[in-house]
Design a protein around this motif. Structure first.
Motif, PDB file in Angstrom:
ATOM      1  N   VAL A  91       0.851  -1.195   0.000  1.00  0.00           N
ATOM      2  CA  VAL A  91       0.000   0.000   0.000  1.00  0.00           C
ATOM      3  C   VAL A  91       0.888   1.247   0.000  1.00  0.00           C
ATOM      4  CG1 VAL A  91      -1.669   1.328   1.345  1.00  0.00           C
ATOM      5  CG2 VAL A  91      -1.905  -1.122   1.166  1.00  0.00           C
ATOM      6  N   THR A  92       0.456   2.279  -0.702  1.00  0.00           N
ATOM      7  CA  THR A  92       1.223   3.518  -0.763  1.00  0.00           C
ATOM      8  C   THR A  92       0.436   4.682  -0.174  1.00  0.00           C
ATOM      9  OG1 THR A  92       0.414   3.931  -3.011  1.00  0.00           O
ATOM     10  CG2 THR A  92       2.536   2.797  -2.785  1.00  0.00           C
ATOM     11  N   GLN A  93       1.153   5.715   0.200  1.00  0.00           N
ATOM     12  CA  GLN A  93       0.522   6.925   0.723  1.00  0.00           C
ATOM     13  C   GLN A  93      -0.490   7.467  -0.282  1.00  0.00           C
ATOM     14  OE1 GLN A  93       3.700   9.635   1.590  1.00  0.00           O
ATOM     15  NE2 GLN A  93       4.496   8.422   3.293  1.00  0.00           N
ATOM     16  N   GLY A  94      -1.635   7.871   0.236  1.00  0.00           N
ATOM     17  CA  GLY A  94      -2.690   8.402  -0.609  1.00  0.00           C
ATOM     18  C   GLY A  94      -3.704   7.370  -1.064  1.00  0.00           C
ATOM     19  N   SER A  95      -3.402   6.090  -0.887  1.00  0.00           N
ATOM     20  CA  SER A  95      -4.360   5.047  -1.253  1.00  0.00           C
ATOM     21  C   SER A  95      -5.611   5.162  -0.392  1.00  0.00           C
ATOM     22  CB  SER A  95      -3.737   3.660  -1.071  1.00  0.00           C
ATOM     23  OG  SER A  95      -2.642   3.475  -1.938  1.00  0.00           O
ATOM     24  N   THR A  96      -6.724   4.696  -0.930  1.00  0.00           N
ATOM     25  CA  THR A  96      -8.002   4.772  -0.226  1.00  0.00           C
ATOM     26  C   THR A  96      -8.339   3.446   0.440  1.00  0.00           C
ATOM     27  OG1 THR A  96      -8.845   6.418  -1.784  1.00  0.00           O
ATOM     28  CG2 THR A  96     -10.472   5.207  -0.485  1.00  0.00           C
ATOM     29  N   VAL A  97      -8.821   3.531   1.659  1.00  0.00           N
ATOM     30  CA  VAL A  97      -9.359   2.380   2.384  1.00  0.00           C
ATOM     31  C   VAL A  97     -10.834   2.655   2.625  1.00  0.00           C
ATOM     32  CG1 VAL A  97      -9.250   0.964   4.474  1.00  0.00           C
ATOM     33  CG2 VAL A  97      -7.149   1.971   3.530  1.00  0.00           C
ATOM     34  N   GLU A  98     -11.690   1.727   2.251  1.00  0.00           N
ATOM     35  CA  GLU A  98     -13.131   1.879   2.424  1.00  0.00           C
ATOM     36  C   GLU A  98     -13.627   0.866   3.447  1.00  0.00           C
ATOM     37  OE1 GLU A  98     -14.567   1.123  -1.475  1.00  0.00           O
ATOM     38  OE2 GLU A  98     -14.016   3.100  -2.244  1.00  0.00           O
ATOM     39  N   VAL A  99     -14.385   1.345   4.413  1.00  0.00           N
ATOM     40  CA  VAL A  99     -14.978   0.467   5.417  1.00  0.00           C
ATOM     41  C   VAL A  99     -16.494   0.585   5.331  1.00  0.00           C
ATOM     42  CG1 VAL A  99     -15.147  -0.115   7.857  1.00  0.00           C
ATOM     43  CG2 VAL A  99     -12.984   0.747   6.924  1.00  0.00           C
ATOM     44  N   VAL A 100     -17.154  -0.501   4.969  1.00  0.00           N
ATOM     45  CA  VAL A 100     -18.614  -0.540   4.901  1.00  0.00           C
ATOM     46  C   VAL A 100     -19.143  -0.862   6.291  1.00  0.00           C
ATOM     47  CG1 VAL A 100     -20.622  -1.607   3.809  1.00  0.00           C
ATOM     48  CG2 VAL A 100     -18.483  -1.334   2.508  1.00  0.00           C
ATOM     49  N   ARG A 101     -20.062  -0.052   6.783  1.00  0.00           N
ATOM     50  CA  ARG A 101     -20.586  -0.229   8.130  1.00  0.00           C
ATOM     51  C   ARG A 101     -21.981  -0.851   8.094  1.00  0.00           C
ATOM     52  NH1 ARG A 101     -19.327   5.159  11.505  1.00  0.00           N
ATOM     53  NH2 ARG A 101     -21.505   5.495  10.968  1.00  0.00           N
ATOM     54  N   ARG A 102     -22.401  -1.334   9.237  1.00  0.00           N
ATOM     55  CA  ARG A 102     -23.702  -1.995   9.338  1.00  0.00           C
ATOM     56  C   ARG A 102     -24.847  -1.036   9.057  1.00  0.00           C
ATOM     57  NH1 ARG A 102     -23.143  -4.927  14.146  1.00  0.00           N
ATOM     58  NH2 ARG A 102     -22.239  -6.593  12.889  1.00  0.00           N
ATOM     59  N   ASP A 103     -24.625   0.245   9.290  1.00  0.00           N
ATOM     60  CA  ASP A 103     -25.682   1.225   9.027  1.00  0.00           C
ATOM     61  C   ASP A 103     -25.777   1.598   7.554  1.00  0.00           C
ATOM     62  OD1 ASP A 103     -23.427   2.782   8.689  1.00  0.00           O
ATOM     63  OD2 ASP A 103     -23.817   4.114  10.391  1.00  0.00           O
ATOM     64  N   GLY A 104     -24.954   0.967   6.698  1.00  0.00           N
ATOM     65  CA  GLY A 104     -24.992   1.220   5.271  1.00  0.00           C
ATOM     66  C   GLY A 104     -24.070   2.334   4.815  1.00  0.00           C
ATOM     67  N   ARG A 105     -23.478   3.049   5.748  1.00  0.00           N
ATOM     68  CA  ARG A 105     -22.564   4.122   5.397  1.00  0.00           C
ATOM     69  C   ARG A 105     -21.176   3.559   5.096  1.00  0.00           C
ATOM     70  NH1 ARG A 105     -23.223   9.187   9.333  1.00  0.00           N
ATOM     71  NH2 ARG A 105     -22.641  10.278   7.419  1.00  0.00           N
ATOM     72  N   ILE A 106     -20.412   4.305   4.325  1.00  0.00           N
ATOM     73  CA  ILE A 106     -19.050   3.891   3.981  1.00  0.00           C
ATOM     74  C   ILE A 106     -18.082   4.939   4.515  1.00  0.00           C
ATOM     75  CG2 ILE A 106     -17.409   3.387   2.130  1.00  0.00           C
ATOM     76  CD1 ILE A 106     -19.743   2.486   0.422  1.00  0.00           C
ATOM     77  N   ALA A 107     -17.201   4.504   5.401  1.00  0.00           N
ATOM     78  CA  ALA A 107     -16.151   5.380   5.913  1.00  0.00           C
ATOM     79  C   ALA A 107     -14.947   5.253   4.988  1.00  0.00           C
ATOM     80  CB  ALA A 107     -15.779   4.994   7.338  1.00  0.00           C
TER      81      ALA A 107
END
Length: 230
Positions: A156-172
């Motif tokens: 992984v490099t600086q600036g890459s995106t990490v997406e976390v899908v939450r139970r409430d349907g939102r994406i952090a």
């Protein structure tokens, strides 16, 4: 985020990373295959002392020398909707379901089961990804059957995106700030787990070189900050 009350400290005792690194003599190391390791260019501009991949042997884990954990804000059940259910790192092809991790009887962080190598875990007594504070995710780099979910994490490099899908349907959504590798003896517990007022994410797996006798010599840690909550 203003001056909100800081999120509870995620105790460095409870997150005993040695439990992640030393479960078994892992498959890829025994087969001579080495997982990607972060380059110096991916580190923080001002960094704690970095480990050498050639460092010898494991030493006592400094994580176990700190205080007991501080509970999160409110009962865990009231935070269930913000719990993560999936984590994606598109740049390295990671797309994994998530499970809750607690503590074992010795106060060390549990790890995902070795018989499900494509599963990551979240420390459920700390902040959830997207909440104020430092959320912690852990997973295997490999298991006795081969590569696991975080095998490519060191790439992984600086600036890459990490997406976390939450139970409430939102994406952090988080942006990677740095990727660093540490030996067990130099693991900077306070730097990795310290409490923050802003939503932060740490992703941890094995790394820092490999020894047939002791397994992985350290850890790879991804540092990321929240950039959006959709």
């Amino acid at each position: 985020m203003g001056h909100k009350r800081p999120a509870p400290v995620v105790s460095t005792k409870t997150l005993a990373v040695v439990m992640i690194t030393g479960i078994v003599l892992l498959y890829t190391g025994l087969r001579g295959e080495t997982a990607p390791q972060p380059s110096a260019a991916q580190a923080h501009a001002v960094s704690a002392p970095r480990s050498s991949a050639a460092a010898g042997g494991a030493s006592p884990d400094p994580v176990r020398q700190t205080a007991d954990p501080t509970p999160p804000n409110g009962p865990t059940g009231s935070r269930s909707l913000s719990a993560p259910i999936r984590l994606r790192i598109p740049a390295i092809g990671v797309d994994t379901p998530m499970m809750e991790l607690g503590l074992d009887p010795d106060g060390a962080l549990e790890v995902p089961p070795a018989d499900n190598p494509n599963l990551a875990g979240w420390y459920a007594d700390g902040p959830a990804p997207g909440e104020s504070g430092t959320a912690v995710v852990a997973g295997h780099v490999d298991t006795p059957t081969g590569r696991a979910v975080f095998y490519p994490l060191g790439a992984v490099t600086q600036g890459s995106t990490v997406e976390v899908v939450r139970r409430d349907g939102r994406i952090a959504r988080f942006a990677v700030q740095a990727v660093e590798a540490y030996s067990k003896s130099e693991f900077p517990s306070r730097k990795v787990y310290r409490s923050t007022a802003q939503p932060q994410l740490r992703i941890i797996t094995c790394g820092g070189g490999y020894s047939k006798d002791t397994g992985y010599l350290g850890n790879v840690v991804v540092y990321a900050s929240l950039i959006g909550l959709d």
